[in-house]
Structure formats: structure tokens, C-alpha cells
Design a protein around this motif. Structure first.
Motif, PDB file in Angstrom:
ATOM      1  N   ARG A  23       0.785 -26.573  13.962  1.00 18.66           N
ATOM      2  CA  ARG A  23       0.661 -27.350  15.216  1.00 18.66           C
ATOM      3  C   ARG A  23      -0.647 -27.009  15.930  1.00 18.66           C
ATOM      4  O   ARG A  23      -1.337 -27.892  16.437  1.00 18.66           O
ATOM      5  CB  ARG A  23       1.861 -27.060  16.118  1.00 18.66           C
ATOM      6  CG  ARG A  23       1.801 -27.692  17.489  1.00 18.66           C
ATOM      7  CD  ARG A  23       1.981 -29.205  17.435  1.00 18.66           C
ATOM      8  NE  ARG A  23       1.761 -29.819  18.718  1.00 18.66           N
ATOM      9  CZ  ARG A  23       2.709 -30.009  19.636  1.00 18.66           C
ATOM     10  NH1 ARG A  23       3.945 -29.639  19.389  1.00 18.66           N
ATOM     11  NH2 ARG A  23       2.417 -30.565  20.777  1.00 18.66           N
ATOM     12  N   LEU A  24      -0.996 -25.748  15.976  1.00 22.05           N
ATOM     13  CA  LEU A  24      -2.245 -25.350  16.622  1.00 22.05           C
ATOM     14  C   LEU A  24      -3.439 -25.994  15.929  1.00 22.05           C
ATOM     15  O   LEU A  24      -4.332 -26.517  16.584  1.00 22.05           O
ATOM     16  CB  LEU A  24      -2.397 -23.829  16.636  1.00 22.05           C
ATOM     17  CG  LEU A  24      -3.703 -23.298  17.213  1.00 22.05           C
ATOM     18  CD1 LEU A  24      -3.895 -23.742  18.666  1.00 22.05           C
ATOM     19  CD2 LEU A  24      -3.758 -21.786  17.097  1.00 22.05           C
ATOM     20  N   ALA A  25      -3.442 -25.960  14.610  1.00 21.88           N
ATOM     21  CA  ALA A  25      -4.546 -26.568  13.862  1.00 21.88           C
ATOM     22  C   ALA A  25      -4.648 -28.057  14.178  1.00 21.88           C
ATOM     23  O   ALA A  25      -5.752 -28.572  14.428  1.00 21.88           O
ATOM     24  CB  ALA A  25      -4.364 -26.342  12.369  1.00 21.88           C
ATOM     25  N   ALA A  26      -3.522 -28.742  14.176  1.00 21.35           N
ATOM     26  CA  ALA A  26      -3.536 -30.177  14.481  1.00 21.35           C
ATOM     27  C   ALA A  26      -4.046 -30.431  15.897  1.00 21.35           C
ATOM     28  O   ALA A  26      -4.897 -31.303  16.112  1.00 21.35           O
ATOM     29  CB  ALA A  26      -2.134 -30.763  14.304  1.00 21.35           C
ATOM     30  N   ASP A  27      -3.546 -29.681  16.862  1.00 23.83           N
ATOM     31  CA  ASP A  27      -3.964 -29.862  18.253  1.00 23.83           C
ATOM     32  C   ASP A  27      -5.434 -29.525  18.461  1.00 23.83           C
ATOM     33  O   ASP A  27      -6.112 -30.144  19.277  1.00 23.83           O
ATOM     34  CB  ASP A  27      -3.110 -29.013  19.187  1.00 23.83           C
ATOM     35  CG  ASP A  27      -1.687 -29.538  19.324  1.00 23.83           C
ATOM     36  OD1 ASP A  27      -1.403 -30.661  18.866  1.00 23.83           O
ATOM     37  OD2 ASP A  27      -0.854 -28.803  19.890  1.00 23.83           O
ATOM     38  N   ALA A  28      -5.924 -28.526  17.724  1.00 29.46           N
ATOM     39  CA  ALA A  28      -7.319 -28.089  17.886  1.00 29.46           C
ATOM     40  C   ALA A  28      -8.286 -28.917  17.050  1.00 29.46           C
ATOM     41  O   ALA A  28      -9.497 -28.757  17.173  1.00 29.46           O
ATOM     42  CB  ALA A  28      -7.440 -26.612  17.514  1.00 29.46           C
ATOM     43  N   GLY A  29      -7.763 -29.771  16.180  1.00 32.15           N
ATOM     44  CA  GLY A  29      -8.626 -30.611  15.364  1.00 32.15           C
ATOM     45  C   GLY A  29      -9.309 -29.863  14.227  1.00 32.15           C
ATOM     46  O   GLY A  29     -10.422 -30.203  13.834  1.00 32.15           O
ATOM     47  N   ILE A  30      -8.633 -28.841  13.729  1.00 33.65           N
ATOM     48  CA  ILE A  30      -9.184 -28.084  12.603  1.00 33.65           C
ATOM     49  C   ILE A  30      -8.252 -28.224  11.410  1.00 33.65           C
ATOM     50  O   ILE A  30      -7.075 -28.557  11.571  1.00 33.65           O
ATOM     51  CB  ILE A  30      -9.395 -26.594  12.957  1.00 33.65           C
ATOM     52  CG1 ILE A  30      -8.088 -25.930  13.392  1.00 33.65           C
ATOM     53  CG2 ILE A  30     -10.467 -26.442  14.037  1.00 33.65           C
ATOM     54  CD1 ILE A  30      -8.193 -24.448  13.695  1.00 33.65           C
ATOM     55  N   HIS A  31      -8.761 -27.982  10.226  1.00 38.12           N
ATOM     56  CA  HIS A  31      -7.938 -28.081   9.020  1.00 38.12           C
ATOM     57  C   HIS A  31      -6.874 -26.993   9.049  1.00 38.12           C
ATOM     58  O   HIS A  31      -7.124 -25.868   9.484  1.00 38.12           O
ATOM     59  CB  HIS A  31      -8.808 -27.947   7.768  1.00 38.12           C
ATOM     60  CG  HIS A  31      -8.093 -28.310   6.525  1.00 38.12           C
ATOM     61  ND1 HIS A  31      -7.290 -27.416   5.840  1.00 38.12           N
ATOM     62  CD2 HIS A  31      -8.024 -29.478   5.841  1.00 38.12           C
ATOM     63  CE1 HIS A  31      -6.771 -28.026   4.787  1.00 38.12           C
ATOM     64  NE2 HIS A  31      -7.206 -29.282   4.757  1.00 38.12           N
ATOM     65  N   ARG A  32      -5.698 -27.336   8.546  1.00 38.85           N
ATOM     66  CA  ARG A  32      -4.584 -26.376   8.598  1.00 38.85           C
ATOM     67  C   ARG A  32      -4.872 -25.089   7.838  1.00 38.85           C
ATOM     68  O   ARG A  32      -4.373 -24.025   8.205  1.00 38.85           O
ATOM     69  CB  ARG A  32      -3.304 -27.010   8.100  1.00 38.85           C
ATOM     70  CG  ARG A  32      -3.360 -27.418   6.658  1.00 38.85           C
ATOM     71  CD  ARG A  32      -2.115 -28.133   6.246  1.00 38.85           C
ATOM     72  NE  ARG A  32      -2.176 -28.479   4.844  1.00 38.85           N
ATOM     73  CZ  ARG A  32      -1.344 -29.291   4.264  1.00 38.85           C
ATOM     74  NH1 ARG A  32      -0.381 -29.837   4.965  1.00 38.85           N
ATOM     75  NH2 ARG A  32      -1.460 -29.556   2.992  1.00 38.85           N
ATOM     76  N   ASN A  33      -5.690 -25.152   6.802  1.00 36.34           N
ATOM     77  CA  ASN A  33      -6.007 -23.945   6.036  1.00 36.34           C
ATOM     78  C   ASN A  33      -6.940 -22.996   6.783  1.00 36.34           C
ATOM     79  O   ASN A  33      -7.077 -21.837   6.392  1.00 36.34           O
ATOM     80  CB  ASN A  33      -6.626 -24.306   4.694  1.00 36.34           C
ATOM     81  CG  ASN A  33      -5.626 -24.940   3.752  1.00 36.34           C
ATOM     82  OD1 ASN A  33      -4.425 -24.908   3.995  1.00 36.34           O
ATOM     83  ND2 ASN A  33      -6.120 -25.546   2.689  1.00 36.34           N
TER      84      ASN A  33
END
Length: 72
Positions: free
Chosen positions: A22-32
Motif C-alpha cells: 500500500r505504501l508503494a502504491a500511495d508513494a508512486g514507487i514500484h512495489r519491489n
């Protein structure tokens, strides 16, 4: 500031419902990007830290828009 942000991220990940996905999605970064962030040898870029910082601040301030997903 770098170590502070990393420590705050690690502390946030221990909170119920706070997930890397969720943090990655919200921050606009790749999940990896956040894979291994619990490890001492995780070495994020400055751009990664800038992207996640506002979301950690929102969480620190109790903002309702902070990540609260239960998805892994």
C-alpha cells in the motif's frame, strides 16, 4: 534525516494494517522498491525516501489518508 526516515518506515511496518504494498502504491514507487527495507543493508535512493516521507508524516500525524490496507 535518512536514518530517521528509514527507522520510521520500519516502525510503521510494525503497525497493524500498514503494508509495503500500500505504501508503494500511495508513494508512486514500484512495489519491489521496499523489498528488504527491514534489513540493515537496505540502501534506498534519495528519490525513494522523498516519495515515502509524506506518507510517513501523515501516519505520524494520525492522518486518515495514511496507508491502512491489510493486503500484503
Amino acid at each position: 534525516m535518512v536514518n530517521d526516515t528509514i527507522q520510521r518506515l520500519r516502525a510503521a511496518l510494525k503497525r497493524p494494517g500498514f503494508t509495503k504494498l500500500r505504501l508503494a502504491a500511495d508513494a508512486g514507487i514500484h512495489r519491489n522498491t521496499l523489498l528488504g527495507c527491514e534489513s540493515d543493508d537496505w540502501n534506498p535512493s534519495a528519490n525513494t525516501l522523498r516519495a515515502i516521507e509524506p506518507h510517513l508524516l501523515a501516519l505520524d500525524e494520525g492522518d486518515a489518508s495514511a496507508p491502512e490496507s491489510t493486503a500484503a
